[in-house]
Design a protein around this motif. Structure first.
Motif, short mmCIF file in Angstrom:
data_model
loop_
_atom_site.label_atom_id
_atom_site.label_comp_id
_atom_site.label_asym_id
_atom_site.label_seq_id
_atom_site.Cartn_x
_atom_site.Cartn_y
_atom_site.Cartn_z
N VAL A 1 0.87 -1.20 0.00
CA VAL A 1 0.00 0.00 0.00
C VAL A 1 0.90 1.24 0.00
O VAL A 1 0.84 2.11 0.87
N LYS A 2 1.73 1.29 -1.01
CA LYS A 2 2.67 2.40 -1.15
C LYS A 2 1.94 3.73 -1.30
O LYS A 2 2.37 4.76 -0.77
N ASP A 3 0.84 3.71 -2.02
CA ASP A 3 -0.01 4.89 -2.16
C ASP A 3 -1.39 4.55 -1.61
O ASP A 3 -2.01 3.57 -2.03
N GLN A 4 -1.86 5.36 -0.67
CA GLN A 4 -3.10 5.03 0.05
C GLN A 4 -4.33 5.04 -0.85
O GLN A 4 -5.33 4.40 -0.54
N ILE A 5 -4.26 5.72 -1.98
CA ILE A 5 -5.41 5.78 -2.88
C ILE A 5 -5.34 4.68 -3.95
O ILE A 5 -6.22 3.82 -4.05
N SER A 6 -4.29 4.69 -4.74
CA SER A 6 -4.23 3.76 -5.87
C SER A 6 -3.87 2.33 -5.47
O SER A 6 -4.14 1.39 -6.22
N HIS A 7 -3.27 2.14 -4.29
CA HIS A 7 -2.84 0.80 -3.88
C HIS A 7 -3.61 0.26 -2.67
O HIS A 7 -3.17 -0.68 -2.03
N ILE A 8 -4.77 0.83 -2.40
CA ILE A 8 -5.51 0.49 -1.18
C ILE A 8 -5.99 -0.96 -1.15
O ILE A 8 -6.30 -1.50 -0.07
#
Length: 353
Positions: free
Chosen positions: A331-338
């Motif tokens: 979940v490196k990016d909270q939006i795109s990798h959620i």
């Protein structure tokens, strides 16, 4: 129920400390969790996971997201990064003298860096009879990590067997010619770190660094340090991770890769297989010296199998972001990798505090 909030402190150098906003919780938290980024990454890569850990374990953990090896500094080599991380951990411990336990959670090449760092931070057990240690209330008779009780050592999509050949880097499609060329030119892109990953380093005639790291070598207690942790856990992508292959991240031979299938697990929908592997006995762990890249890989598997591992296999095959699996699992990016949030939840639910 009162919602647990977190405080975050970002230093000038880029590190992030995360702890509970409730003073009674933060004062009792004595478990230092060090999160380590991967290649070309930074401390914010663990933002989502660090905050989730503190929200769910507010009176237990204090999280430090490492900053010492970020961006292009991750190209300097596993050993140099490991030395930096070891010094950073020591600085945090000096700042937080109430810490009693320590755990590491590392992504990608950060897992190798963390393995190097603990080899430098390991303290052997006191040379006293075990019964005397027990009588004195000292139970750390198997050694510590800079004086702290070693608890969880968790890697996420880490190339423990390196990246050379045998489909270890999926985007090379398993084509032998591509893999051979990559081993010769990788240092042009990833510099010294690339040499370590492709096992082409030859420092003063020594074996490749990853080969040295499956033993206690010189003054680095690589395997003694790993053995000190109560848990060692490998999270691996079974496919769609085009950076780190399944075998190298799960420390398995080809014939040891399990057959998995979709399991209806509402809590952890992307966890498709779990396995507890016991440590091999001394005879099985005997590493013989032979030449050849396949032999080196076999030596890495054998050496690392001298300790027990929990292996958690993950699949994002039905996810919209499946081709970004290497980042989604963290979940490196909270939006795109959620969509990888259930993997982080799995870590928290099984975390020894």
């Amino acid at each position: 129920m009162e919602k647990n909030e977190v405080f975050t402190s970002e230093s000038i150098d880029g590190s992030r400390d995360v702890w509970s906003s409730k003073s009674s919780d933060s004062s009792s938290a004595d478990h230092l969790v060090v999160m380590v980024n991967g290649i070309l990454g930074n401390a914010t890569d663990w933002k989502f996971a660090s905050e989730q850990f503190v929200k769910e374990l507010p009176d237990k953990v204090f999280v430090h997201c490492s900053e010492r090896n970020v961006s292009t500094l991750t190209l300097d080599g596993v050993d140099i990064m490991g030395e930096r991380l070891a010094e950073e951990v020591l600085e945090v411990i000096r700042r937080k003298p109430n810490m009693r336990r320590i755990s590491f959670i590392a992504h990608s090449v950060g897992g190798l860096v963390a393995r190097y760092a603990i080899g430098r931070l390991y303290r052997p057990p006191e040379k006293e009879p075990v019964q005397d240690l027990i009588n004195k209330g000292k139970v750390d008779s198997i050694g510590t990590i800079c004086g702290l009780e070693a608890t969880n050592f968790i890697t996420v999509a880490t190339p423990h067997l390196g990246s050379r050949g045998n489909k270890q880097v999926p985007f090379l499609f398993g084509v032998t010619a591509f893999e051979k060329v990559a081993s010769y030119v990788i240092h042009w892109i990833f510099r010294r770190t690339g040499r370590h990953l492709f096992l082409t380093d030859d420092d003063e005639g020594k074996p490749p660094l990853l080969r040295r790291m499956v033993e206690d070598y010189d003054e680095c207690y690589f395997m003694s340090a790993l053995r000190t942790f109560k848990r060692r856990v490998l999270y691996s992508n079974v496919h769609h991770d085009h950076i780190v292959g399944w075998r190298t991240s799960s420390i398995r031979r080809d014939n040891e890769l399990p057959k998995w299938e979709d399991i209806l697990n509402e809590k952890y929908p992307h966890v498709v297989y779990e396995e507890r592997c016991k440590a091999c006995d001394a005879e099985q762990c005997d590493i013989t010296e032979e030449s050849g890249s396949d032999k080196i890989e076999e030596e890495l598997v054998t050496g690392l199998s001298c300790v027990s591992w929990e292996k958690v296999d993950v699949s994002f095959h039905s996810s919209r972001q499946r081709f970004a699996a290497h980042s989604v699992i963290q979940v490196k990016d909270q939006i795109s990798h959620i969509e990888g949030a259930d993997v982080i939840q799995h870590m928290i639910d099984h975390f020894l505090t």
